[in-house]
Motif scaffolding. Structure first.
Motif, mmCIF file in Angstrom:
data_model
loop_
_atom_site.group_PDB
_atom_site.id
_atom_site.type_symbol
_atom_site.label_atom_id
_atom_site.label_comp_id
_atom_site.label_asym_id
_atom_site.label_seq_id
_atom_site.Cartn_x
_atom_site.Cartn_y
_atom_site.Cartn_z
ATOM 1 N N VAL A 118 0.797 -1.370 -0.158
ATOM 2 C CA VAL A 118 0.167 0.088 0.095
ATOM 3 C C VAL A 118 0.874 1.316 0.135
ATOM 4 O O VAL A 118 0.633 2.306 -0.663
ATOM 5 C CB VAL A 118 -1.106 -0.082 1.306
ATOM 6 N N VAL A 119 2.047 1.266 0.647
ATOM 7 C CA VAL A 119 2.677 2.414 0.958
ATOM 8 C C VAL A 119 3.639 2.518 -0.642
ATOM 9 O O VAL A 119 3.684 3.756 -0.911
ATOM 10 C CB VAL A 119 3.815 2.344 1.949
ATOM 11 N N GLU A 124 9.716 -0.045 -8.195
ATOM 12 C CA GLU A 124 10.767 0.406 -8.881
ATOM 13 C C GLU A 124 11.102 2.029 -8.344
ATOM 14 O O GLU A 124 12.263 2.395 -8.691
ATOM 15 C CB GLU A 124 10.582 0.369 -10.396
ATOM 16 N N GLU A 125 10.189 2.569 -8.009
ATOM 17 C CA GLU A 125 10.305 4.199 -7.816
ATOM 18 C C GLU A 125 10.807 4.212 -6.413
ATOM 19 O O GLU A 125 11.551 5.171 -6.214
ATOM 20 C CB GLU A 125 8.948 4.834 -7.373
ATOM 21 N N SER A 126 10.920 3.257 -5.583
ATOM 22 C CA SER A 126 11.472 3.413 -4.174
ATOM 23 C C SER A 126 11.884 1.851 -3.657
ATOM 24 O O SER A 126 11.109 1.384 -3.097
ATOM 25 C CB SER A 126 10.657 4.135 -3.225
ATOM 26 N N ALA A 127 13.049 1.742 -3.954
ATOM 27 C CA ALA A 127 13.492 0.322 -3.691
ATOM 28 C C ALA A 127 14.011 0.321 -2.294
ATOM 29 O O ALA A 127 14.011 -0.574 -1.553
ATOM 30 C CB ALA A 127 14.748 -0.267 -4.611
ATOM 31 N N GLU A 128 14.240 1.463 -1.641
ATOM 32 C CA GLU A 128 14.490 1.683 -0.083
ATOM 33 C C GLU A 128 13.235 1.201 0.777
ATOM 34 O O GLU A 128 12.104 1.530 0.539
ATOM 35 C CB GLU A 128 14.592 3.138 0.230
ATOM 36 N N LEU A 129 13.698 0.375 1.878
ATOM 37 C CA LEU A 129 12.609 -0.241 2.649
ATOM 38 C C LEU A 129 12.776 0.871 3.857
ATOM 39 O O LEU A 129 13.386 0.735 4.932
ATOM 40 C CB LEU A 129 13.179 -1.542 3.096
ATOM 41 N N THR A 130 11.578 1.828 3.721
ATOM 42 C CA THR A 130 11.331 2.855 4.790
ATOM 43 C C THR A 130 10.738 2.529 5.993
ATOM 44 O O THR A 130 10.264 1.394 6.059
ATOM 45 C CB THR A 130 10.535 4.125 4.003
ATOM 46 N N GLU A 131 10.832 3.319 7.125
ATOM 47 C CA GLU A 131 10.168 2.917 8.293
ATOM 48 C C GLU A 131 8.328 2.797 7.937
ATOM 49 O O GLU A 131 7.996 1.783 8.417
ATOM 50 C CB GLU A 131 10.209 4.079 9.330
ATOM 51 N N GLU A 132 8.143 3.655 7.084
ATOM 52 C CA GLU A 132 6.571 3.521 6.629
ATOM 53 C C GLU A 132 6.370 2.208 5.972
ATOM 54 O O GLU A 132 5.362 1.595 6.240
ATOM 55 C CB GLU A 132 6.160 4.471 5.954
#
Length: 160
Positions: A118-119, A124-132
């Motif tokens: 959902v986040v 592909e736009e954000s491969a980073e695993l964020t806290e959210e």
């Protein structure tokens, strides 16, 4: 019914009623009590195990559905997340910890495989695993003690 499961690397042949959950088979027939029975309705995640590397809530899974599958319980886990949970205070009472760790292992694999959430609808736009992102992906695992910040820190530590 006879069912053959591969549990933590060992082949196990069980005689089960068709309606027996995977959770009950693991705990009662194999004595693998690290997997916890929380709500018994699939809502808390305490019973999360890995089936062929995919996280599942074992209280809603019938043992017979997993014939020939590789089941990994916390007893079969050897992963950096375990030490990270200790370092970051990712647990308090420990009841949910086995499910949290199995779920986190599965979640990291899902993220690595590019499965959206959902986040992050487009991985592909954000491969980073964020806290959210971590909080969203782990939202099926509840912690009665509220150790969520430590759990997130442990996952962030291992993911980086």
């Amino acid at each position: 019914m006879e069912v053959t499961l591969r549990v933590n690397g060992r082949e196990e042949v069980l005689d089960v009623e068709p309606r027996v959950s995977l959770l009950d088979a693991l705990r009662e027939q194999l004595g693998l009590t690290g997997t916890k029975k929380g709500c018994d309705q699939g809502a808390c995640g305490a019973c999360t195990v890995l089936a062929d590397g995919t996280r599942i809530v074992s209280c809603l899974a019938l043992a017979v559905q997993y014939e020939g599958k590789e089941i990994t319980t916390i007893e079969g886990v050897d992963h950096p997340l375990q030490q990270a949970f200790v370092r970051t205070d990712g647990f308090q009472c420990g009841y949910c910890t086995s499910g949290q760790i199995c779920s986190a292992i599965g979640m990291l694999a899902e993220h690595k495989a590019g499965m959206p959430s959902v986040v992050t609808e487009d991985i592909e736009e954000s491969a980073e695993l964020t806290e959210e992102e971590i909080r969203e992906r782990m939202s099926g695992n509840l912690c009665r003690c509220g150790a969520y910040n430590g759990i997130v820190r442990a996952i962030e530590e291992v993911a980086s």
